[in-house]
Write an enzyme that holds these catalytic residues in place. Structure first.
Site, PDB file in Angstrom:
ATOM      1  N   LYS A 174       0.019 -18.844   7.209  1.00 38.84           N
ATOM      2  CA  LYS A 174      -0.909 -19.056   8.310  1.00 38.84           C
ATOM      3  C   LYS A 174      -1.319 -17.700   8.885  1.00 38.84           C
ATOM      4  O   LYS A 174      -0.573 -16.743   8.698  1.00 38.84           O
ATOM      5  CB  LYS A 174      -0.290 -19.946   9.376  1.00 38.84           C
ATOM      6  CG  LYS A 174       0.705 -19.219  10.310  1.00 38.84           C
ATOM      7  CD  LYS A 174       1.050 -20.061  11.508  1.00 38.84           C
ATOM      8  CE  LYS A 174       1.657 -19.202  12.589  1.00 38.84           C
ATOM      9  NZ  LYS A 174       2.156 -19.889  13.737  1.00 38.84           N
ATOM     10  N   HIS A 197       1.626 -26.500  13.194  1.00 39.79           N
ATOM     11  CA  HIS A 197       3.012 -26.983  13.277  1.00 39.79           C
ATOM     12  C   HIS A 197       3.141 -28.338  13.990  1.00 39.79           C
ATOM     13  O   HIS A 197       3.766 -29.266  13.482  1.00 39.79           O
ATOM     14  CB  HIS A 197       3.892 -25.973  14.008  1.00 39.79           C
ATOM     15  CG  HIS A 197       3.846 -24.600  13.433  1.00 39.79           C
ATOM     16  ND1 HIS A 197       3.878 -24.362  12.090  1.00 39.79           N
ATOM     17  CD2 HIS A 197       3.764 -23.377  14.011  1.00 39.79           C
ATOM     18  CE1 HIS A 197       3.830 -23.055  11.862  1.00 39.79           C
ATOM     19  NE2 HIS A 197       3.749 -22.441  13.022  1.00 39.79           N
ATOM     20  N   ASP A 204      -2.663 -21.349  17.100  1.00 37.33           N
ATOM     21  CA  ASP A 204      -1.448 -20.755  16.547  1.00 37.33           C
ATOM     22  C   ASP A 204      -0.348 -21.795  16.299  1.00 37.33           C
ATOM     23  O   ASP A 204       0.451 -21.634  15.386  1.00 37.33           O
ATOM     24  CB  ASP A 204      -0.928 -19.675  17.514  1.00 37.33           C
ATOM     25  CG  ASP A 204       0.157 -18.822  16.893  1.00 37.33           C
ATOM     26  OD1 ASP A 204      -0.067 -18.315  15.775  1.00 37.33           O
ATOM     27  OD2 ASP A 204       1.241 -18.666  17.507  1.00 37.33           O
ATOM     28  N   ARG A 249       0.801  -1.233   0.000  1.00 36.42           N
ATOM     29  CA  ARG A 249       0.000   0.000   0.000  1.00 36.42           C
ATOM     30  C   ARG A 249       0.831   1.280   0.000  1.00 36.42           C
ATOM     31  O   ARG A 249       0.360   2.326  -0.442  1.00 36.42           O
ATOM     32  CB  ARG A 249      -0.870  -0.008   1.265  1.00 36.42           C
ATOM     33  CG  ARG A 249      -2.314  -0.248   0.971  1.00 36.42           C
ATOM     34  CD  ARG A 249      -3.163  -0.087   2.172  1.00 36.42           C
ATOM     35  NE  ARG A 249      -2.538  -0.533   3.419  1.00 36.42           N
ATOM     36  CZ  ARG A 249      -3.216  -0.932   4.483  1.00 36.42           C
ATOM     37  NH1 ARG A 249      -4.517  -0.922   4.444  1.00 36.42           N
ATOM     38  NH2 ARG A 249      -2.604  -1.307   5.587  1.00 36.42           N
ATOM     39  N   HIS A 251       6.068 -23.343   7.915  1.00 42.20           N
ATOM     40  CA  HIS A 251       7.530 -23.289   7.794  1.00 42.20           C
ATOM     41  C   HIS A 251       8.216 -24.403   8.582  1.00 42.20           C
ATOM     42  O   HIS A 251       9.384 -24.704   8.351  1.00 42.20           O
ATOM     43  CB  HIS A 251       8.080 -21.904   8.137  1.00 42.20           C
ATOM     44  CG  HIS A 251       7.985 -21.536   9.573  1.00 42.20           C
ATOM     45  ND1 HIS A 251       6.856 -20.974  10.106  1.00 42.20           N
ATOM     46  CD2 HIS A 251       8.863 -21.644  10.580  1.00 42.20           C
ATOM     47  CE1 HIS A 251       7.056 -20.757  11.381  1.00 42.20           C
ATOM     48  NE2 HIS A 251       8.258 -21.155  11.703  1.00 42.20           N
ATOM     49  N   GLU A 283       8.999 -21.897  23.566  1.00 39.26           N
ATOM     50  CA  GLU A 283       9.540 -20.591  23.185  1.00 39.26           C
ATOM     51  C   GLU A 283       9.846 -19.793  24.453  1.00 39.26           C
ATOM     52  O   GLU A 283       9.151 -19.935  25.457  1.00 39.26           O
ATOM     53  CB  GLU A 283       8.518 -19.814  22.353  1.00 39.26           C
ATOM     54  CG  GLU A 283       8.143 -20.499  21.046  1.00 39.26           C
ATOM     55  CD  GLU A 283       7.105 -19.691  20.264  1.00 39.26           C
ATOM     56  OE1 GLU A 283       7.442 -19.194  19.208  1.00 39.26           O
ATOM     57  OE2 GLU A 283       5.964 -19.566  20.754  1.00 39.26           O
ATOM     58  N   LYS A 321       4.668 -20.274  25.408  1.00 40.46           N
ATOM     59  CA  LYS A 321       5.484 -19.059  25.329  1.00 40.46           C
ATOM     60  C   LYS A 321       6.042 -18.728  26.706  1.00 40.46           C
ATOM     61  O   LYS A 321       5.503 -19.157  27.723  1.00 40.46           O
ATOM     62  CB  LYS A 321       4.626 -17.896  24.845  1.00 40.46           C
ATOM     63  CG  LYS A 321       4.167 -18.082  23.409  1.00 40.46           C
ATOM     64  CD  LYS A 321       3.653 -16.791  22.823  1.00 40.46           C
ATOM     65  CE  LYS A 321       3.348 -16.936  21.354  1.00 40.46           C
ATOM     66  NZ  LYS A 321       4.536 -17.172  20.515  1.00 40.46           N
ATOM     67  N   LYS A 378      12.017 -27.124   7.681  1.00 41.90           N
ATOM     68  CA  LYS A 378      13.225 -27.265   8.498  1.00 41.90           C
ATOM     69  C   LYS A 378      14.003 -28.516   8.090  1.00 41.90           C
ATOM     70  O   LYS A 378      13.425 -29.563   7.816  1.00 41.90           O
ATOM     71  CB  LYS A 378      12.849 -27.352   9.987  1.00 41.90           C
ATOM     72  CG  LYS A 378      12.379 -26.007  10.549  1.00 41.90           C
ATOM     73  CD  LYS A 378      12.031 -26.123  12.008  1.00 41.90           C
ATOM     74  CE  LYS A 378      11.425 -24.847  12.543  1.00 41.90           C
ATOM     75  NZ  LYS A 378      12.403 -23.769  12.710  1.00 41.90           N
TER      76      LYS A 378
HETATM   77  P1  NAD Z   1       2.245  -6.567   8.264  1.00 33.56           P
HETATM   78  O1  NAD Z   1       1.058  -5.902   8.890  1.00 33.56           O
HETATM   79  O2  NAD Z   1       3.591  -6.233   8.798  1.00 33.56           O
HETATM   80  O3  NAD Z   1       2.262  -6.221   6.716  1.00 33.56           O
HETATM   81  C1  NAD Z   1       1.099  -6.215   5.945  1.00 33.56           C
HETATM   82  C2  NAD Z   1       1.442  -5.862   4.513  1.00 33.56           C
HETATM   83  O4  NAD Z   1       0.227  -5.909   3.767  1.00 33.56           O
HETATM   84  C3  NAD Z   1       2.019  -4.467   4.301  1.00 33.56           C
HETATM   85  O5  NAD Z   1       3.016  -4.544   3.316  1.00 33.56           O
HETATM   86  C4  NAD Z   1       0.830  -3.662   3.762  1.00 33.56           C
HETATM   87  O6  NAD Z   1       1.215  -2.606   2.898  1.00 33.56           O
HETATM   88  C5  NAD Z   1       0.100  -4.724   2.986  1.00 33.56           C
HETATM   89  N1  NAD Z   1      -1.329  -4.415   2.819  1.00 33.56           N
HETATM   90  C6  NAD Z   1      -2.284  -4.362   3.771  1.00 33.56           C
HETATM   91  N2  NAD Z   1      -3.478  -4.018   3.213  1.00 33.56           N
HETATM   92  C7  NAD Z   1      -3.262  -3.861   1.880  1.00 33.56           C
HETATM   93  C8  NAD Z   1      -4.082  -3.500   0.771  1.00 33.56           C
HETATM   94  N3  NAD Z   1      -5.387  -3.242   0.895  1.00 33.56           N
HETATM   95  N4  NAD Z   1      -3.504  -3.443  -0.440  1.00 33.56           N
HETATM   96  C9  NAD Z   1      -2.186  -3.719  -0.599  1.00 33.56           C
HETATM   97  N5  NAD Z   1      -1.365  -4.065   0.402  1.00 33.56           N
HETATM   98  C10 NAD Z   1      -1.896  -4.119   1.636  1.00 33.56           C
HETATM   99  O7  NAD Z   1       1.947  -8.132   8.311  1.00 33.56           O
HETATM  100  P2  NAD Z   1       3.019  -9.344   8.402  1.00 33.56           P
HETATM  101  O8  NAD Z   1       3.422  -9.514   9.822  1.00 33.56           O
HETATM  102  O9  NAD Z   1       4.077  -9.141   7.385  1.00 33.56           O
HETATM  103  O10 NAD Z   1       2.110 -10.616   8.052  1.00 33.56           O
HETATM  104  C11 NAD Z   1       1.668 -10.938   6.755  1.00 33.56           C
HETATM  105  C12 NAD Z   1       0.946 -12.273   6.786  1.00 33.56           C
HETATM  106  O11 NAD Z   1       1.832 -13.298   7.210  1.00 33.56           O
HETATM  107  C13 NAD Z   1      -0.235 -12.343   7.751  1.00 33.56           C
HETATM  108  O12 NAD Z   1      -1.198 -13.194   7.226  1.00 33.56           O
HETATM  109  C14 NAD Z   1       0.369 -12.968   9.001  1.00 33.56           C
HETATM  110  O13 NAD Z   1      -0.591 -13.613   9.794  1.00 33.56           O
HETATM  111  C15 NAD Z   1       1.306 -13.960   8.358  1.00 33.56           C
HETATM  112  N6  NAD Z   1       2.438 -14.351   9.221  1.00 33.56           N
HETATM  113  C16 NAD Z   1       3.300 -13.418   9.677  1.00 33.56           C
HETATM  114  C17 NAD Z   1       4.379 -13.811  10.464  1.00 33.56           C
HETATM  115  C18 NAD Z   1       5.386 -12.808  10.961  1.00 33.56           C
HETATM  116  O14 NAD Z   1       6.360 -13.253  11.579  1.00 33.56           O
HETATM  117  N7  NAD Z   1       5.221 -11.536  10.725  1.00 33.56           N
HETATM  118  C19 NAD Z   1       4.554 -15.174  10.787  1.00 33.56           C
HETATM  119  C20 NAD Z   1       3.639 -16.096  10.271  1.00 33.56           C
HETATM  120  C21 NAD Z   1       2.591 -15.683   9.488  1.00 33.56           C
END
Ligand code: NAD
Length: 483
Positions: free
Chosen positions: A148, A240, A235, A51, A178, A216, A331, A182
């Site tokens: 996830k 996992h 979660d 975005r 993920h 963790e 955790k 591993k």
């Molecule tokens: P985040 O909130 O940091 O990032 C979200 C991203 O989505 C941003 O780049 C934002 O610009 C984009 N976005 C949101 N709405 C949008 C729209 N309408 N149009 C275009 N882009 C849009 O989220 P994250 O932590 O990176 O997580 C992303 C996904 O991965 C989620 O489903 C989360 O549950 C999953 N996930 C994250 C982690 C982690 O460690 N962060 C681990 C496992 C799973």
């Protein structure tokens, strides 16, 4: 030992959510490591789509900073960073609207493999899938990668699956867990199915029980609001720990191919029996000394969500009848440690009655830290003084045995992304597996909600609530130390 690097075909990888936490911490640093290993062709391209209003140059600078911060970049690799960043591009896009799609469509090359990583909230998966087809970006060979949480119960996971199935074939959908990426987890399959030693013993006749632990030390971090609506069952266990259980318990697949492996895993999930209320312990951490409590961390003073969960699972089939699978995750525990322990039965008869008791053989598969395996065996204590038995581990810590090969092995995300480009779905969850896992999990969650179960308090930095030990005591067994 020198590892063999096979470059993948040229590709366009589009990362929706390319500015987000997951992209900056895991996906892009992982891709950079593959680039340094020579696995990413120099005509491959990565397009961040998100975005924020950014030029391609600003995006490259942002990702360069993220890779330096999270990528464990060594001196040698620093020189390669600019070459890697040159392969990046950026598109400002609104995945719920029409902004940016025409621009993206003009950039994606149809004659290359194209893969679309949905690194955004699951509520946006359907919107992206629909627009990829509407704007004719996707081809019949395109792949989509989803993260996830894949639903929060059976109903929501079915809706999510349906929204993707309306646009893509199952053979194009890569659901990431993920843990399956591993190194040790794949080694579990190699050990089971690549040696004659273990498989004959791999059943209820020789195995007493199995423990799967994912402990963790961290708390909920910045994900408190999400975690409090989820908890350890949704979660960690539903995905996992369940995947690890499947790899231990499945029948040998006819061949190492995606559907053969996933068919066998599905049979295991479908054979899981009910879990009774006394076979499950939910816990919530509370501050020791000045540490924060779970409720403070998630800013919900009345939360009954579990940050710890252990349970006794049963697989109702011939191979595993009567062998409990004890699963445990939490955790803010005392150590960060994940392992699978296969505890074999005691000897039917010991000829060394006066020399100390022969203990159970244990095959322990460590996922972290120090990936490797140990096999506890009974030997004679060296030296004079007659026959005295001791138990020692045969230790296969991969980094010690394999040297640089183990150090340089791709981490889970790197391996899985390369598998997407290669079109290999073996290490990804199929839709029916995810739904079957929720079918088992839902009644357990519904039952504790119906009886207003209150999680047991455990101290930050401990091994979990005392009741977890009672679960084992009742069966005359013990949890392995979290070390
Ligand atoms: P985040 O909130 O940091 O990032 C979200 C991203 O989505 C941003 O780049 C934002 O610009 C984009 N976005 C949101 N709405 C949008 C729209 N309408 N149009 C275009 N882009 C849009 O989220 P994250 O932590 O990176 O997580 C992303 C996904 O991965 C989620 O489903 C989360 O549950 C999953 N996930 C994250 C982690 C982690 O460690 N962060 C681990 C496992 C799973």
């Amino acid at each position: 030992m020198v590892s063999r690097i096979i470059p993948v075909d040229p590709f366009d990888l589009i990362i929706f959510g390319g500015t987000g936490d997951l992209a900056r911490r895991k996906i892009l640093p992982g891709l950079f490591r593959r680039f340094c290993a020579g696995q990413m062709p120099n005509n491959a391209r990565i397009i961040g789509a998100a975005r924020s209003t950014l030029s391609a140059e600003q995006y490259k600078a942002q990702i360069g900073t993220a890779i330096s911060e999270f990528g464990n970049v060594t001196g040698n690799q620093a020189k390669q960073l600019n070459a890697f960043l040159a392969q990046l591009d950026y598109v400002k896009i609104d995945v719920k609207g029409e902004d940016g799609w025409r621009n993206l469509a003009s950039k994606v090359r149809k004659n290359f493999v194209n893969a679309h990583y949905f690194s955004v909230a699951p509520s946006l998966f359907g919107d992206i899938a629909k627009r990829l087809n509407h704007w004719q970006i996707a081809t019949p060979d395109s792949r989509i990668v989803v993260e996830k949480p894949f639903g929060r119960d059976l109903e929501s996971s079915q809706k999510l699956n349906a929204s993707l199935a309306a646009q893509f074939d199952e053979g194009q959908i890569y659901r990431i867990d993920h843990y399956l990426g591993k190194e040790t987890v794949q080694n579990l399959m190699a050990v089971r199915f690549g040696n004659v030693l273990f498989e004959p013993l791999w059943n209820a006749q020789y195995i007493d029980h199995i423990q799967i632990t994912v402990a963790e030390t961290v708390g909920v971090g910045g994900r408190g609001a999400y975690y409090d609506t989820s908890g350890a069952m949704r979660d960690m266990v539903q995905n996992h720990l369940m995947q690890l259980l499947c790899l231990i318990a499945m029948e040998p697949p006819a061949r190492f191919d995606p559907d053969a492996v996933r068919d066998e895993k599905l049979k295991v999930i479908r054979a899981l029996g009910d879990v009774k209320p006394h076979e499950i312990v939910r816990g919530q951490y509370d501050g020791a000394l000045d540490a924060q409590s779970y409720r403070q961390d998630v800013e919900n003073p009345r939360s009954f969500t579990e940050s710890y969960l252990c349970l006794k699972a049963h697989i109702e089939n011939w191979r595993w009848s009567g062998v409990p699978f004890y699963l445990r995750t939490g955790k803010k525990l005392k150590e960060r440690s994940s392992e699978i322990a296969i505890v074999f039965k005691k000897l039917p008869h010991s000829i060394f009655k006066d020399s100390g008791e022969a203990k159970n053989n244990v095959l322990a598969i460590r996922l972290q830290p120090n990936e490797g395996m140990t096999m506890d065996v009974t030997i004679k204590e060296p030296g004079p003084g007659g026959m005295r038995l001791i138990q020692l581990p045969l230790d296969m810590t991969f980094s010690e045995v394999l040297g640089d090969t183990a150090h340089d092995a791709p981490d889970a995300y790197e391996r899985l992304i390369m598998d997407v480009i290669r079109g290999n779905q073996t290490l990804f969850m199929r839709g029916d597996e995810v739904e079957a896992a929720w079918t088992w999990t839902d009644p357990i969650i519904n039952a504790w909600e119906a009886r207003n179960d209150v999680p047991k308090i455990y101290e930050t930095g401990s091994s979990g609530p005392d009741d977890a030990n009672l679960l084992m005591d009742r069966d005359g067994r013990q949890w392995r130390d979290i070390t």
